[in-house]
Design a protein around this motif. Structure first.
Motif, PDB file in Angstrom:
ATOM      1  N   ILE A 223      -3.660  11.921   1.670  1.00 26.28           N
ATOM      2  CA  ILE A 223      -2.769  10.782   1.215  1.00 26.28           C
ATOM      3  C   ILE A 223      -2.932   9.728   2.410  1.00 26.28           C
TER       4      ILE A 223
ATOM      5  N   PRO B  26       0.847  -1.189   0.068  1.00 25.21           N
ATOM      6  CA  PRO B  26       0.068   0.095  -0.003  1.00 25.21           C
ATOM      7  C   PRO B  26       0.756   1.228  -0.081  1.00 25.21           C
ATOM      8  N   PHE B  27       2.237   1.334   0.651  1.00 31.58           N
ATOM      9  CA  PHE B  27       2.564   2.516   0.707  1.00 31.58           C
ATOM     10  C   PHE B  27       3.540   2.582  -0.511  1.00 31.58           C
TER      11      PHE B  27
ATOM     12  N   PHE C 171      -5.960   1.519   0.239  1.00 31.17           N
ATOM     13  CA  PHE C 171      -4.939   0.502  -0.462  1.00 31.17           C
ATOM     14  C   PHE C 171      -4.469  -0.702   0.964  1.00 31.17           C
TER      15      PHE C 171
ATOM     16  N   ASP D  13      -5.811   7.544   1.145  1.00 30.06           N
ATOM     17  CA  ASP D  13      -5.495   6.621   0.084  1.00 30.06           C
ATOM     18  C   ASP D  13      -4.825   5.470   0.583  1.00 30.06           C
ATOM     19  N   TYR D  14      -3.961   5.593   1.649  1.00 32.63           N
ATOM     20  CA  TYR D  14      -3.091   4.631   2.066  1.00 32.63           C
ATOM     21  C   TYR D  14      -4.127   3.574   2.699  1.00 32.63           C
TER      22      TYR D  14
ATOM     23  N   ARG E  31       2.115   1.855  -3.671  1.00 30.18           N
ATOM     24  CA  ARG E  31       0.948   2.485  -4.383  1.00 30.18           C
ATOM     25  C   ARG E  31       0.747   4.006  -4.122  1.00 30.18           C
ATOM     26  N   VAL E  32       0.854   4.418  -3.041  1.00 27.97           N
ATOM     27  CA  VAL E  32       0.723   5.659  -2.563  1.00 27.97           C
ATOM     28  C   VAL E  32       2.108   6.369  -3.415  1.00 27.97           C
ATOM     29  N   CYS E  33       3.208   6.010  -3.273  1.00 20.81           N
ATOM     30  CA  CYS E  33       4.430   6.624  -3.804  1.00 20.81           C
ATOM     31  C   CYS E  33       4.221   6.599  -5.300  1.00 20.81           C
TER      32      CYS E  33
ATOM     33  N   TRP F 289       5.419  12.729  -0.989  1.00 22.85           N
ATOM     34  CA  TRP F 289       5.490  13.599  -1.865  1.00 22.85           C
ATOM     35  C   TRP F 289       6.650  14.205  -2.441  1.00 22.85           C
TER      36      TRP F 289
ATOM     37  N   ILE G 138       1.469   6.979  -6.815  1.00 27.89           N
ATOM     38  CA  ILE G 138       0.729   7.782  -7.479  1.00 27.89           C
ATOM     39  C   ILE G 138       1.314   9.292  -7.267  1.00 27.89           C
ATOM     40  N   LEU G 139       2.154   9.578  -6.308  1.00 29.33           N
ATOM     41  CA  LEU G 139       2.884  10.696  -6.047  1.00 29.33           C
ATOM     42  C   LEU G 139       4.246  10.828  -7.059  1.00 29.33           C
TER      43      LEU G 139
END
Length: 699
Positions: free
Chosen positions: A593, A360-361, A600, A596-597, A363-365, A572, A367-368
């Protein structure tokens, strides 16, 4: 992610009660009178004076000192009373079984369908079948929508989902049991796991390469004898025990009652060379234990045994050819130019991060703005023994278009077998070998940064891995093992010839850990000594777009920079580097953010009680890092440096003040905004230290 107006309606006034007011004090004194330059020289963040909190009142009286002593004594006593008694593995297993049978754990099949007759195991099921008891103790549903319903798929957790109220009619019924194809890959199949559990997986490529390189180990002759005996058994189609086996059984008095039904020569080099490797509590069976059991099954061959016989027949010719080789066959090694190369230049690389660098982390990165992602470090021996928790580290999401896995091992045969297994069972773009991990438990077993003191072992591992698979092999190292004794510059020219296509250099020694800033001048020195075919990446203290820009301009030969702790504190950072700006991100944008995490995480770990609490746990681990971020608008000197220690300060609003807290209780409050109230008796202590300092003797 562009700046925009953010909806923070989730954060209500009641949720923010008790948060220190974001209104800054009218004045401040003491150390705050220092100039920003003086604060920077002391590695203290130069926050604007109007946002600083006033220092706590000093206590100088004897009564205050006595009360402090009493409070500390009471704290120690309460802490000692909370120490749990050590339980045996059998007791822990029995407690897990009892918990599974309780009403807390409803059978997954019954939860999915709502039908008590849906479970195929009936009374033999390990879980509870009492729907009424489960619903009576189930906590209230969480706010929001089920992540699986949002994906237009029936929720696989059904009644157990903490968002069950948002399920569509009939979404969890048996007629709608066809789930949408998962967007995650690299799972471990049960058949492969059983083969690994019983040491019956064949590694023909790895064994051939290991032999061709002359890295077979001292017990290779014993292994060949076992192979020949097994080949005779397979070719005869019989499970009878040979005369040699009978002698071994007679001499050693081995009890065969607990042995598996068949034997396979999968132990070979792993059994001989990995005695000091990292292993879990389950120990591999000895050769005698395996060999004495081949007469227990005659006609009722299981599917597992049929697979083993099939593999044995297919690879028999390979073993025969290996036995006839008088000299090492160097032609088996794949030349680096024949591999599919990956161009890391100009790409933003998210480093493999233990615990927090989960799917999940990542996936966040992505997106960023992250371009390259890599899974958490996985131990080779644990992968080879089929540990599901270790294989979970290899999971890949469909959004990770350039993805690698990182493995760690101490011996060439162990690493070679692991890369062959990953190449067969997983979809990855490259395989990274960790030769820089400073953790004691890894180093003491001869893996990680311990390999920096053994260049011949490094050579064997890289050559064996590179010769086994076509995937690009990359390596991550530190400058050296001991402080002041750098040695990668003397090895950098050889690493490429050994078969690695890229090497990442973390600008610190193992002994230094994070006590000083990374030595980028030494990284530049290594880059200039590297051969043209070897890509070199730098790692250490990247915390703003200026850091990345300056390193690239100071050393144009540098392929790119790997970003690690900087991404944990402010993910970010990838957006800042791509847009070449300092992003004064608002608290609402930061909360989005985190949302989102959480979404996910629920998709990855599940939306039931266990999945929600697992998501909460990893969210809290991440929040122990994000609290170190200081908003750009609060600083007198921009940008923030990674080694700055922030003083206590107020944010520009209540949420920003809460996010700046270094208290675990405040992190828990943030998690409750996103995942509801914590269970009774919940406590949290971060697994890793988020500060930049640690004892040198710990690495």
């Amino acid at each position: 992610m562009a700046e925009s107006s953010i909806d923070i309606s989730m954060v209500t006034n009641s949720e923010m009660e008790g948060v220190p007011s974001s209104q800054p004090p009218s004045n401040s004194d003491g150390a705050t009178q220092q100039t920003p330059e003086e604060l920077v020289g002391r590695a203290i963040a130069p926050i604007k004076r109007e946002f600083l909190r006033p220092p706590p009142p000093s206590r100088t009286t004897q009564n205050d000192a006595a009360s402090d002593a009493n409070s500390s004594a009471n704290a120690k006593q309460s802490q000692s009373s909370l120490v749990k008694e050590k339980k045996s593995k059998r007791q822990l297993k029995r407690e897990r079984r009892q918990e599974q049978k309780s009403s807390l754990n409803l059978c997954p099949e019954i939860a999915k369908t709502g039908d008590v007759n849906a479970c195929p195991y009936k009374n033999k099921c390990r879980f509870s079948h009492d729907i009424q008891a489960f619903m009576a103790q189930k906590p209230a549903d969480l706010e929001g929508e089920c992540p699986f319903v949002r994906a237009d798929a029936p929720c696989p957790y059904g009644l157990a989902c903490r968002f069950a109220g948002t399920h569509k009619d009939g979404a969890s019924a048996a007629s709608a049991n066809v789930l949408k194809k998962s967007s995650e890959v690299n799972g471990l199949s049960k058949d492969v796991q059983k083969l690994l559990w019983k040491n019956k997986m064949r590694f023909t490529k790895a064994d051939a390469v290991i032999k061709s390189l002359g890295l077979t180990g001292p017990n290779w002759k014993i292994k060949k004898l076992v192979d020949k005996e097994e080949d005779k058994v397979v070719s005869n189609g019989s499970h009878a025990v040979s005369e040699t086996e009978c002698k071994l059984v007679a001499n050693d008095s081995v009890d065969c009652s607990e042995c598996p039904p068949t034997f396979s020569p999968a132990d070979n080099v792993e059994e001989a060379c990995a005695s000091d490797e990292l292993r879990p509590s389950k120990k591999a069976k000895s050769v005698v234990d395996e060999k004495c059991c081949s007469d227990e099954v005659e006609n009722d061959a299981t599917v597992l045994e049929k697979d083993v016989e099939k593999n044995s027949t297919e690879t028999e010719s390979v073993h025969t050819a290996d036995d006839m080789l008088a000299e090492p066959d160097r032609s088996l090694k794949i030349h680096p130019r024949e591999k599919k190369l990956i161009d890391f230049r100009e790409k933003l690389y998210l480093a493999p991060l233990t615990t927090v660098g989960n799917l999940p982390f990542r996936r966040v990165c992505k997106i960023l703005g992250a371009d390259v992602t890599c899974g958490e470090m996985a131990m080779c021996t644990n992968l080879l023994q089929g540990q599901a928790s270790e294989w979970a580290l290899l999971r890949r999401h469909s959004s990770e278009d350039l993805f690698g896995v990182q493995i760690c091992g101490a011996h060439p045969d162990t690493v070679a077998r692991t890369v062959e297994l990953i190449d067969k069972e997983c979809t990855v773009d490259f395989i990274d070998i960790n030769m820089g991990c400073p953790i004691d438990i890894v180093v003491n077993k001869g893996a990680g940064s311990s390999l920096l003191t053994k260049p011949l072992r490094m050579k064997g591992i890289i050559e064996a891995a590179s010769g086994t698979v076509d995937k690009p092999i990359t390596v991550k190292v530190r400058t050296g093992y001991f402080e002041g004794k750098n040695r990668i510059d003397s090895l950098i020219a050889e690493i490429g010839s050994w078969g690695a296509t890229a090497v990442t250099i973390h600008g610190r020694s193992r002994q230094q850990r994070y006590s000083k800033l990374a030595d980028w001048d030494y990284i530049y020195q290594c880059v200039r000594k590297a051969p043209s075919m070897l890509q070199v990446l730098g790692n250490g203290d990247i915390f703003s777009y200026l850091d990345s820009k300056n390193h690239r301009s100071d050393c144009p030969e540098l392929s790119t920079c790997m970003i690690a702790r900087g991404a944990l504190i402010k993910p970010w950072l990838f957006t800042e580097i791509k847009e070449q700006r300092h992003w004064d991100i608002s608290s609402g944008e930061r909360l989005n953010i985190l949302k989102d995490y959480v979404r996910f995480g629920l998709e990855h770990w599940g939306s039931d009680r266990k999945g929600v609490e697992t998501t909460r746990h990893f969210l809290l681990e991440w929040l122990s890092y994000t609290c170190r971020y200081i908003p750009v608008g609060l600083l007198d000197v921009i940008p923030q440096r990674l080694n700055w220690r922030p003083p206590s300060y107020y944010g520009r609003d209540d949420l920003e003040t809460l996010m700046a807290s270094d208290s675990a209780a405040d992190w828990v409050r943030i998690s409750e905004m996103l995942l509801g109230k914590v269970p009774d008796g919940f406590t949290f202590a971060p697994k890793h230290k988020s500060n930049a300092y640690d004892r040198a003797e710990n690495g």
